[in-house]
Design an enzyme around this catalytic site. Structure first.
Site, PDB file in Angstrom:
ATOM      1  N   ASP A  53       3.348   0.522  -6.372  1.00 38.40           N
ATOM      2  CA  ASP A  53       2.807  -0.836  -6.520  1.00 38.40           C
ATOM      3  C   ASP A  53       3.089  -1.345  -7.930  1.00 38.40           C
ATOM      4  OD1 ASP A  53       0.614  -2.823  -5.249  1.00 38.40           O
ATOM      5  OD2 ASP A  53       0.304  -2.639  -7.416  1.00 38.40           O
ATOM      6  N   LYS A  83       4.264  -8.521  -6.996  1.00 38.67           N
ATOM      7  CA  LYS A  83       3.344  -9.668  -6.889  1.00 38.67           C
ATOM      8  C   LYS A  83       3.812 -10.824  -7.750  1.00 38.67           C
ATOM      9  CE  LYS A  83      -0.211  -6.106  -6.842  1.00 38.67           C
ATOM     10  NZ  LYS A  83       0.277  -5.144  -7.861  1.00 38.67           N
TER      11      LYS A  83
END
Ligand code: A2P
Length: 284
Positions: A53, A83
């Site tokens: 991540d 993101k």
């Protein structure tokens, strides 16, 4: 570099209709500097993690990309999330920054791309428009699933009502001091997978007496107890550690279980305590 045996959760929303499986345990890279990220992600991959991540905001996508390239692991064995950064919500910026993310990570296709924070009021840009751009990226085929992070129920309802596209995932601060019961109910209603960031409360929960007591009884570590609590709650969990040995032990969570009383005792620690920002207070 054999993979850990980690259960996966099927993402049923926010995809192009193909099956997308997210490994329930991944390695977080928040606050890992770019020059350290390559070593941290290499260690994670060598320990057996296959889910990494990262985020534009972390400034370490290039380091993550170098570790991925150096690993020579088959692309389909990896699950990579990034993101959208807060200043990039305008359509052109979203598209440009997504290109930069792919360049830095060295990937043709990303597994999951999230809107990092809901910025409904602070940018003058409608969150729905940003979500529409995410849908455009999904339809381009360069990402397998799109989702959001730090969204509150009203944000979720709004983007879903207007676009009809439900995020695959909402990645939120979640740990036994902040169990997010209401948001998790909304996720279940909508079919959104819940992902826990700061799953160890940035390490603060490791000395919680209830956690320590359960760990002692089970002869495991406090971190293992907390990670196990996330897994048994069907959450996707991304503990962060820069230490290879901790990464390894944090993943040794499949040979024991918490019983109902232990799970309830952990739930009862909920006290609405955050280690990070409240979504309503985030500004660009
Ligand atoms: P470090 O990176 O020095 O290992 P969270 O994932 O909730 O954000 O928590 C991350 C914090 O918890 C980091 O400070 C990390 O430190 C620490 N941490 C992660 N795993 C362990 C562990 N097994 N034992 C002790 N501290 C840990």
């Amino acid at each position: 570099m054999s993979a850990l045996s980690v259960p996966a959760i099927a993402l049923t929303r926010g995809t192009n209709g193909e099956e997308v499986l997210i490994p329930q345990l991944g390695a977080g890279t928040y606050k890992v500097a770019d020059d350290e990220a390559e070593r941290v992600v290499r260690d994670a991959l060598e320990v057996g993690y296959r889910h990494i991540d990262t985020a534009q905001m972390y400034g370490n996508e290039a380091g993550v990309g170098r570790a991925i390239a150096a690993s020579s692991l088959p692309r389909q064995d990896l699950f990579i999330t990034s993101k959208l950064n807060n200043p990039n919500h305008r359509r052109d910026d979203t598209l440009r920054s997504f290109d930069a993310t792919m360049e830095a990570l060295g990937l043709e296709v990303l597994d999951l791309f999230l809107i990092h924070w809901p910025l409904a009021d602070s940018t003058g840009i409608d969150l729905v428009d940003t979500w529409r751009t995410m849908i455009e990226i999904l339809h381009s085929g360069r990402v397998r699933a799109i989702g959001v992070s730090n969204f509150q129920p009203d944000h979720l309802h709004r983007i879903v009502e207007v676009t009809g596209v439900v995020p695959a995932v909402n990645q939120i601060e979640l740990h036994p001091w902040l169990i997010q019961a209401e948001l998790r109910r909304v996720h279940t209603q909508l079919g959104i997978a819940t992902e826990s960031w700061s799953p160890l409360g940035r390490g603060r929960l490791l000395s919680d007496p209830v956690v320590v007591e359960i760990a002692t009884a089970l002869e495991v570590s406090p971190a293992q107890v907390i990670i196990r609590w996330h897994l048994q709650n069907s959450l996707v969990v991304i503990p962060k550690s820069t230490h290879r040995q901790r990464m390894a032990t944090n993943a040794e969570v499949f040979a024991f279980t918490l019983d109902d009383a232990q799970m309830s005792a952990m739930d009862a620690l909920d006290r609405d305590v955050r280690t990070g920002s409240h979504p309503d207070q985030i500004q660009v």
